[in-house]
Design an enzyme around this catalytic site. Structure first.
Site, PDB file in Angstrom:
ATOM      1  N   ASP A  35      20.615 -18.283 -25.842  1.00  0.00           N
ATOM      2  CA  ASP A  35      20.056 -17.696 -27.084  1.00  0.00           C
ATOM      3  C   ASP A  35      21.058 -18.280 -28.218  1.00  0.00           C
ATOM      4  OD1 ASP A  35      18.503 -16.195 -29.033  1.00  0.00           O
ATOM      5  OD2 ASP A  35      17.108 -16.151 -27.365  1.00  0.00           O
ATOM      6  N   ASP A  36      20.664 -17.519 -29.397  1.00  0.00           N
ATOM      7  CA  ASP A  36      21.391 -17.611 -30.502  1.00  0.00           C
ATOM      8  C   ASP A  36      22.964 -17.602 -30.269  1.00  0.00           C
ATOM      9  OD1 ASP A  36      22.113 -17.684 -32.969  1.00  0.00           O
ATOM     10  OD2 ASP A  36      20.614 -16.006 -33.976  1.00  0.00           O
ATOM     11  N   LYS A  44      14.151 -23.052 -26.995  1.00  0.00           N
ATOM     12  CA  LYS A  44      13.187 -21.873 -27.733  1.00  0.00           C
ATOM     13  C   LYS A  44      13.513 -22.468 -29.254  1.00  0.00           C
ATOM     14  CE  LYS A  44      13.528 -16.841 -28.231  1.00  0.00           C
ATOM     15  NZ  LYS A  44      14.434 -15.607 -27.753  1.00  0.00           N
ATOM     16  N   TRP A  45      12.433 -22.301 -29.978  1.00  0.00           N
ATOM     17  CA  TRP A  45      12.227 -22.957 -31.337  1.00  0.00           C
ATOM     18  C   TRP A  45      11.847 -21.444 -32.157  1.00  0.00           C
ATOM     19  CZ3 TRP A  45      11.817 -28.470 -32.913  1.00  0.00           C
ATOM     20  CH2 TRP A  45      11.791 -28.277 -34.573  1.00  0.00           C
ATOM     21  N   ASP A  46      12.954 -21.049 -32.882  1.00  0.00           N
ATOM     22  CA  ASP A  46      12.678 -19.891 -33.549  1.00  0.00           C
ATOM     23  C   ASP A  46      12.651 -19.846 -35.055  1.00  0.00           C
ATOM     24  OD1 ASP A  46      12.692 -16.924 -33.760  1.00  0.00           O
ATOM     25  OD2 ASP A  46      14.558 -16.839 -32.663  1.00  0.00           O
ATOM     26  N   ASN A  80      13.019 -17.043 -38.383  1.00  0.00           N
ATOM     27  CA  ASN A  80      13.384 -15.677 -38.357  1.00  0.00           C
ATOM     28  C   ASN A  80      13.186 -15.102 -39.785  1.00  0.00           C
ATOM     29  OD1 ASN A  80      13.375 -14.735 -35.795  1.00  0.00           O
ATOM     30  ND2 ASN A  80      15.539 -15.908 -35.367  1.00  0.00           N
ATOM     31  N   CYS A  85       8.819 -19.245 -31.288  1.00  0.00           N
ATOM     32  CA  CYS A  85       9.341 -17.882 -31.449  1.00  0.00           C
ATOM     33  C   CYS A  85       9.200 -17.626 -32.899  1.00  0.00           C
ATOM     34  CB  CYS A  85      10.513 -17.621 -30.824  1.00  0.00           C
ATOM     35  SG  CYS A  85      11.363 -16.059 -31.054  1.00  0.00           S
ATOM     36  N   ASP A 125       9.553  -9.323 -29.836  1.00  0.00           N
ATOM     37  CA  ASP A 125      10.862  -8.645 -29.625  1.00  0.00           C
ATOM     38  C   ASP A 125      11.074  -7.514 -29.082  1.00  0.00           C
ATOM     39  OD1 ASP A 125      12.450 -11.142 -30.519  1.00  0.00           O
ATOM     40  OD2 ASP A 125      12.845 -10.295 -32.230  1.00  0.00           O
TER      41      ASP A 125
END
Ligand code: GLA
Length: 594
Positions: free
Chosen positions: A231-232, A341-343, A345, A391, A413
């Site tokens: 992830d990030d 995973k295309w976020d 935010n 996401c 989340d």
């Protein structure tokens, strides 16, 4: 086509008819065949009149950590409205609404659904007029929308997917689940078994090194996972939320040898490799921002509003879109990546683009979304061998248009199982279970502090694409056994979960004893029933779960109890739950037709 005889301006109404699914789609195209430039300020995709009837409106509202809760209200006289003005379809209100008779329930009554295939600002209005007739309108939100249409130009408003059921809300949901799965989603993965993912975010956030990650991948493989998702935090100077967004270059201090070397190590142990991106954003502390401070949405001369220390890139600009496509593709084209995973935010604000003149600023919200679709076409569609999951701060951009690119979307989340029961329930009114990203996480839950049994977390995550969000090195032996068991259970039943007809057997709002749901194969020959107890009052009474969708005159063997019961008995009397179970116990039953 509707044409104004005086100005020569026309609106074409486009219809799609999916007879078998009880679905009609409708879009509108505005064309300026006049000699003058026109400012378009509002164009609804659909406007439908209900000449008779007295209706309830069901909408999906929520917020970060509590997406898509259901709200049912009687339509009163005047304009009843849902919408988003945050540049994104959003956590707060989903671009989906149901109009139904006042006595419509899961199995009975008329229900009409409206889903806008759009990921930006939207509006849904239901006006009950003075004659008690109802007019529904849905489309792009007209606030701060002003599009210049020159002579000879047209403007396309997005499609609304409208479904009808005369057999209640379950029938309506089945239509939406099928149309999204079978007609909307372009991904080759939509019809494939999905990998069981272990994601690094909840256990490690930004603090990891490749040894720790590989150890996690190895341990989770033993527990049944197929794919490790980093992830990030893997790129640029991304050691916290304040820096690095926009710089899609691997941080070799964390991953020596780069992504290729890390991917090879994962593939060598039989694990697939997934990677997180948030391509639409930038931190001011990034090489991208230092090189192109004018590439983000920002009102000149004013301090920008920051959210999570980031700014929105200006996707209305073709050069920004080109940069994002080439920067992300440069990573993906090196190979070795099986999933993205295309976020996304933060919400959009400070909507001013330095690329366009002042009189075109009313176009920016919509041009952002068109830019986004162009980017997705240039990245997602050019990598058909990569599974892309959407996401947005959890499930803040869960809409039909996103589902055309992403066969699955991270739902929230909030990974606390009892919270997820409510979120999954609401999401299921429109969106198929095959699209719901759901993972088992560690307890006490990081968001709610609640501890629930492993089985309950696993059964709840089976209401979706199933995976893990924890550090397997911290699990006890007993937890590891349960983990392996439920990975296997999901693998066994995933076709039924992904493609079966889905039934909400009880509402977490109305039934204080349990929440239950069921999957039934299209030929009714097998079924999976999942139950989570809500309240310890189950201790004192016999609780039955009434099943649906089975053949009334057929007999079914319940694998877990050995009972053989008729479809009629299972529907009318139900499955008896064991008594003396504490709150948040879970049961799973597999039924096979004899
Ligand atoms: C969002 C997502 C999370 C995680 C973080 C990373 O909040 O919803 O799952 O990816 O971003 O920053």
């Amino acid at each position: 086509m509707l044409k104004d005889a005086i100005t020569n301006i026309s609106v074409k109404l486009l219809y799609g008819v999916y007879f078998e699914k009880d679905v009609i789609t409708r879009a509108a195209v505005f064309c300026n065949d006049s000699e003058e430039t026109v400012q378009l300020e509002r164009l609804m995709s659909a406007s439908i009149d209900f000449m008779t009837g007295d209706y309830d409106l069901i909408g999906l509202f929520g917020h970060h950590y509590f997406e898509r809760q259901t709200d049912r209200r009687h339509l009163s006289h005047g304009i009843n409205e849902l919408g988003s003005f945050r540049g994104v379809s959003g956590h707060f209100h989903n671009p989906f609404a149901i109009l139904c008779d006042r006595n419509t329930d899961e199995d009975h009554g008329n229900a009409y659904g409206f889903a806008l295939m759009y990921s930006g600002n939207f509006i849904f209005q239901a006006e009950v007029d003075g004659y008690s007739q109802t007019r529904v309108a849905m489309g792009i939100h007209p606030k701060q929308f002003r599009f210049t249409i020159h002579p000879g130009e047209c403007f396309e408003a997005p499609e609304v997917v409208m479904a009808y059921s005369d057999s209640g809300l379950s029938g309506l949901s089945h239509s939406y689940h099928r149309i999204f799965r079978e007609n909307a989603c372009d991904s080759p993965f939509v019809n494939c078994k999905r990998s069981i993912v272990i994601n690094s975010w909840e256990p490690f956030h930004f603090t990891f090194d490749s040894e720790k990650l590989l150890e996690t991948a190895l341990l989770s493989k033993e527990l049944g996972a197929d794919m490790f998702v980093l992830d990030d935090g893997w790129f640029g100077a991304r050691d916290n939320e304040k820096a690095g967004l926009g710089d899609w270059v691997v941080n070799e201090k964390k991953l020596p040898g780069g992504l290729q070397a890390f991917s090879k190590k994962l593939h060598d142990i039989g694990m697939q490799f997934g990677l997180w991106f948030e391509p639409e954003m930038v931190n001011e502390d990034s090489d991208l921002y230092r090189a192109h401070p004018d590439w983000c949405l920002q009102v000149p001369g004013r301090a920008p509003a920051r959210s999570r220390h980031q700014l929105c890139l200006d996707l209305s600009r073709p050069d920004v879109c080109d940069y994002i496509i080439s920067a992300v593709n440069a990573v993906l084209d090196e190979g070795g990546i099986d999933y993205v995973k295309w976020d996304y935010n933060r919400y959009v604000c400070d909507v001013y683009s330095r690329y366009y003149p002042a009189d075109q600023q009313g176009e920016i919200y919509h041009r952002y979304i068109l830019g986004l679709y162009r980017i997705l076409d240039g990245i997602v569609k050019t990598h058909p061998d990569i599974l892309f999951e959407g996401c947005s701060g959890g499930g803040g951009r869960f809409d039909g248009a996103m589902l055309t690119y992403f066969p699955q979307i991270w739902c929230s989340d909030n990974t606390d199982a009892p919270s997820r029961l409510v979120i999954h329930y609401g999401t299921s009114f429109a969106y198929p279970v095959s699209a719901i990203g759901a993972h088992v996480s560690a307890c006490p839950n990081k968001k709610t502090g609640r501890t629930v049994p492993w089985k309950t977390r696993a059964v709840t995550a089976m209401h979706g694409t199933f995976g893990y969000e924890l550090d397997p090195a911290k699990m006890t032996g007993e937890e590891r056994n349960e983990c392996a068991l439920y990975s296997e259970c999901y693998r066994r039943h995933q076709d039924l979960i992904r493609t079966g007809d889905y039934y909400r057997l009880s509402s977490p709002y109305d039934n204080s004893i349990f929440t239950a749901w069921q999957f039934v194969s299209p030929d009714s020959s097998e079924s999976l029933v999942c139950v989570v107890t809500q309240d310890i009052s189950i201790l004192d009474k016999n609780s039955y779960v009434h099943l649906r969708g089975l053949s009334e005159d057929a007999f079914y063997e319940v694998e877990q109890t050995g009972q053989v019961l008729s479809g009629a008995a299972l529907a009318n009397i139900g499955l008896l739950l064991p008594s003396t179970q504490p709150q948040y116990s879970a049961f799973i039953y597999y039924l096979k037709k004899q």
